[in-house]
Design an enzyme around this catalytic site. Structure first.
Site, PDB file in Angstrom:
ATOM      1  N   HIS A 112     -10.835  35.498  14.978  1.00 12.92           N
ATOM      2  CA  HIS A 112     -10.297  36.513  15.896  1.00 12.92           C
ATOM      3  C   HIS A 112      -9.193  35.923  16.773  1.00 12.92           C
ATOM      4  O   HIS A 112      -9.217  36.050  17.995  1.00 12.92           O
ATOM      5  CB  HIS A 112     -11.415  37.131  16.752  1.00 12.92           C
ATOM      6  CG  HIS A 112     -11.118  38.541  17.169  1.00 12.92           C
ATOM      7  ND1 HIS A 112     -12.041  39.542  17.139  1.00 12.92           N
ATOM      8  CD2 HIS A 112      -9.970  39.115  17.624  1.00 12.92           C
ATOM      9  CE1 HIS A 112     -11.492  40.675  17.556  1.00 12.92           C
ATOM     10  NE2 HIS A 112     -10.232  40.435  17.863  1.00 12.92           N
ATOM     11  N   ARG A 149     -10.815  45.232  12.939  1.00 13.91           N
ATOM     12  CA  ARG A 149     -12.205  45.096  13.367  1.00 13.91           C
ATOM     13  C   ARG A 149     -13.062  44.876  12.124  1.00 13.91           C
ATOM     14  O   ARG A 149     -12.846  45.519  11.094  1.00 13.91           O
ATOM     15  CB  ARG A 149     -12.692  46.352  14.112  1.00 13.91           C
ATOM     16  CG  ARG A 149     -12.199  46.477  15.544  1.00 13.91           C
ATOM     17  CD  ARG A 149     -12.788  45.413  16.478  1.00 13.91           C
ATOM     18  NE  ARG A 149     -12.291  45.540  17.841  1.00 13.91           N
ATOM     19  CZ  ARG A 149     -11.249  44.874  18.335  1.00 13.91           C
ATOM     20  NH1 ARG A 149     -10.568  44.030  17.581  1.00 13.91           N
ATOM     21  NH2 ARG A 149     -10.877  45.043  19.596  1.00 13.91           N
ATOM     22  N   GLU A 196     -19.435  39.265  13.946  1.00 10.15           N
ATOM     23  CA  GLU A 196     -18.768  38.114  14.571  1.00 10.15           C
ATOM     24  C   GLU A 196     -19.315  37.762  15.963  1.00 10.15           C
ATOM     25  O   GLU A 196     -19.135  36.637  16.426  1.00 10.15           O
ATOM     26  CB  GLU A 196     -17.256  38.350  14.659  1.00 10.15           C
ATOM     27  CG  GLU A 196     -16.826  39.412  15.664  1.00 10.15           C
ATOM     28  CD  GLU A 196     -15.303  39.579  15.720  1.00 10.15           C
ATOM     29  OE1 GLU A 196     -14.680  39.686  14.655  1.00 10.15           O
ATOM     30  OE2 GLU A 196     -14.760  39.600  16.839  1.00 10.15           O
TER      31      GLU A 196
HETATM   32  P1  NAD Z   1      -2.805  51.679  17.850  1.00  5.25           P
HETATM   33  O1  NAD Z   1      -3.685  52.632  18.559  1.00  5.25           O
HETATM   34  O2  NAD Z   1      -1.405  51.486  18.334  1.00  5.25           O
HETATM   35  O3  NAD Z   1      -2.710  52.084  16.301  1.00  5.25           O
HETATM   36  C1  NAD Z   1      -3.819  52.480  15.548  1.00  5.25           C
HETATM   37  C2  NAD Z   1      -3.314  53.416  14.458  1.00  5.25           C
HETATM   38  O4  NAD Z   1      -4.427  53.752  13.620  1.00  5.25           O
HETATM   39  C3  NAD Z   1      -2.744  54.730  15.020  1.00  5.25           C
HETATM   40  O5  NAD Z   1      -1.480  54.982  14.451  1.00  5.25           O
HETATM   41  C4  NAD Z   1      -3.782  55.761  14.597  1.00  5.25           C
HETATM   42  O6  NAD Z   1      -3.227  57.049  14.350  1.00  5.25           O
HETATM   43  C5  NAD Z   1      -4.319  55.129  13.333  1.00  5.25           C
HETATM   44  N1  NAD Z   1      -5.592  55.705  12.924  1.00  5.25           N
HETATM   45  C6  NAD Z   1      -6.588  56.207  13.726  1.00  5.25           C
HETATM   46  N2  NAD Z   1      -7.567  56.688  12.968  1.00  5.25           N
HETATM   47  C7  NAD Z   1      -7.212  56.481  11.683  1.00  5.25           C
HETATM   48  C8  NAD Z   1      -7.820  56.773  10.445  1.00  5.25           C
HETATM   49  N3  NAD Z   1      -9.016  57.397  10.377  1.00  5.25           N
HETATM   50  N4  NAD Z   1      -7.173  56.435   9.303  1.00  5.25           N
HETATM   51  C9  NAD Z   1      -5.962  55.812   9.365  1.00  5.25           C
HETATM   52  N5  NAD Z   1      -5.324  55.514  10.511  1.00  5.25           N
HETATM   53  C10 NAD Z   1      -5.953  55.855  11.661  1.00  5.25           C
HETATM   54  O7  NAD Z   1      -3.584  50.302  17.822  1.00  5.25           O
HETATM   55  P2  NAD Z   1      -2.973  48.834  17.626  1.00  5.25           P
HETATM   56  O8  NAD Z   1      -2.554  48.272  18.931  1.00  5.25           O
HETATM   57  O9  NAD Z   1      -1.997  48.858  16.495  1.00  5.25           O
HETATM   58  O10 NAD Z   1      -4.286  48.038  17.180  1.00  5.25           O
HETATM   59  C11 NAD Z   1      -4.954  48.329  15.961  1.00  5.25           C
HETATM   60  C12 NAD Z   1      -6.293  47.620  15.966  1.00  5.25           C
HETATM   61  O11 NAD Z   1      -6.063  46.195  15.923  1.00  5.25           O
HETATM   62  C13 NAD Z   1      -7.120  47.821  17.256  1.00  5.25           C
HETATM   63  O12 NAD Z   1      -7.909  48.973  17.172  1.00  5.25           O
HETATM   64  C14 NAD Z   1      -7.965  46.577  17.310  1.00  5.25           C
HETATM   65  O13 NAD Z   1      -9.202  46.857  16.686  1.00  5.25           O
HETATM   66  C15 NAD Z   1      -7.190  45.555  16.474  1.00  5.25           C
HETATM   67  N6  NAD Z   1      -6.725  44.383  17.251  1.00  5.25           N
HETATM   68  C16 NAD Z   1      -7.011  43.156  16.773  1.00  5.25           C
HETATM   69  C17 NAD Z   1      -6.578  42.024  17.455  1.00  5.25           C
HETATM   70  C18 NAD Z   1      -6.840  40.632  16.943  1.00  5.25           C
HETATM   71  O14 NAD Z   1      -6.691  39.670  17.689  1.00  5.25           O
HETATM   72  N7  NAD Z   1      -7.193  40.456  15.675  1.00  5.25           N
HETATM   73  C19 NAD Z   1      -5.847  42.181  18.640  1.00  5.25           C
HETATM   74  C20 NAD Z   1      -5.562  43.472  19.101  1.00  5.25           C
HETATM   75  C21 NAD Z   1      -6.007  44.571  18.389  1.00  5.25           C
END
Ligand code: NAD
Length: 329
Positions: free
Chosen positions: A293, A232, A261
């Site tokens: 994105h 994000r 964005e």
């Molecule tokens: P997820 O929930 O499986 O993993 C997120 C991880 O971040 C977890 O392991 C959690 O413990 C960790 N986390 C939470 N707070 C934290 C902190 N303060 N410090 C460090 N780590 C922390 O999520 P995911 O499916 O892996 O997705 C991650 C992110 O990717 C989503 O939140 C979304 O914003 C982004 N995303 C982007 C796209 C894209 O097209 N670019 C698509 C899907 C998701």
């Protein structure tokens, strides 16, 4: 169920129509705003994407119109006021995972492009310029990759980087034993920033992670560090990143997401004047790569989004437990 689908792109419509389990879908290109709420008249649910801000005032208006369900066709839910929704007894569902490999692979695409400059070579060769000047990169093998957030996407990313022969350091509030066994070493955020040649962000945006990359954390990085963000935009303080690009603290920046964005991404602005000076400044750096994105944007992920979206809607329709509910904390 009658559902208003906001921010509809042609691919959204195609995949949602293909996997529709029998609902009446009203497709709108318009994003969800206080002014477009009325498009959901007569609908029980609205379906939104990452840049539709589902704020308290909008929720209040939707509630007064009889909307009972917010269907996110994405994983992140930082754009929804879950507390306000709970107070109005509006349920929220999301798609917690859709081909996490798609986003992880896109992060790697950003790394390889920035490093080996294939985008520049492509243009150069088409002009008849076969010179190698300024195309030199570095081997990923034996370099240290730092991964912030090792959930579904971060975990897939770690495995790819291990495959390149990288040392992989990770920081997360929760540690994953399977990743440790695979060779990932968990450490503190500061140590990760100090040691990594490449840093990739895969944590969600929340109060603890907003602007996690700022002047203080940038100062810990090695000169010339490559920073990748497919998570994000607001994880990075963009003004601070620009300052670090100017000094060379950041040697490369690859972003699939951007703090502001909403006004830009998913729109064809060809022929218009982009008034966002910050993204214009970012685009002026030759060592910055911006994609709009598109990390999630694979056939597999679009299918998974559509299938899970209708499973979520059907679950609500039948009064079944909502397995993908976003609950206010
Ligand atoms: P997820 O929930 O499986 O993993 C997120 C991880 O971040 C977890 O392991 C959690 O413990 C960790 N986390 C939470 N707070 C934290 C902190 N303060 N410090 C460090 N780590 C922390 O999520 P995911 O499916 O892996 O997705 C991650 C992110 O990717 C989503 O939140 C979304 O914003 C982004 N995303 C982007 C796209 C894209 O097209 N670019 C698509 C899907 C998701």
């Amino acid at each position: 169920m009658k559902i208003a689908v906001y921010s509809t792109q042609p691919y959204d419509k195609a995949y949602l129509q293909q996997h529709n389990t029998g609902h009446e879908l009203l497709f709108y290109e318009a994003p969800l705003t206080i002014g477009t709420c009325s498009l959901a008249a007569g609908c029980t649910a609205i379906c939104v994407f990452v840049n539709d801000g589902v704020h308290a005032a909008i929720l209040a208006k939707l509630s007064s119109m009889g909307v009972k369900l917010i269907v996110l066709r994405c994983a992140g839910f930082n754009n929804v006021d879950a507390v306000a929704a709970k107070q109005l007894n509006i349920k929220i569902v999301r798609v917690p995972a859709y081909a996490p490999q798609a986003v992880a692979e896109h992060a790697v695409a950003l790394i390889l492009t920035l490093n080996r400059k294939t985008h520049k070579a492509y243009n150069r060769v088409r002009e008849g310029n076969f010179s190698l000047t300024n195309l030199a990169g570095f081997n990923l093998h034996n370099k240290t990759a730092g991964v912030v957030g090792t959930g579904k996407i971060g975990s897939a990313f770690c495995k790819i980087m291990l495959g390149f022969g990288c040392k992989v350091l990770a920081y997360d509030v929760l540690e994953d034993d399977a990743l440790k066994q695979a060779g990932v070493q968990y450490t503190t955020l500061n140590n990760l920033l100090l040691q990594s040649t490449i840093i990739s962000l895969h944590c969600p945006l929340n109060a603890a992670t907003a602007h996690i990359i700022n002047n203080d954390t940038l100062a810990l990085m090695q000169p010339g560090t490559m920073l990748i963000n497919t998570s994000r935009g607001a994880l990075i303080n963009t003004a601070h990143a620009i300052a670090a690009l100017k000094t060379g603290r950041l040697g490369y920046l690859g972003i699939d997401v951007y703090e502001q964005e909403e006004a830009l991404f998913f729109n064809d602005l060809t022929g218009t004047v982009v008034s966002d000076d910050i993204i214009e400044r970012l685009m002026s750096f030759t060592n910055v790569l911006i994609t709009p994105h598109q990390g999630f944007f694979t056939a597999e992920a679009l299918t998974e989004i559509a299938v899970t979206t209708f499973a979520n809607i059907d679950g609500f329709d039948k009064g079944a437990p909502l397995i993908n509910e976003v609950v206010a904390v």
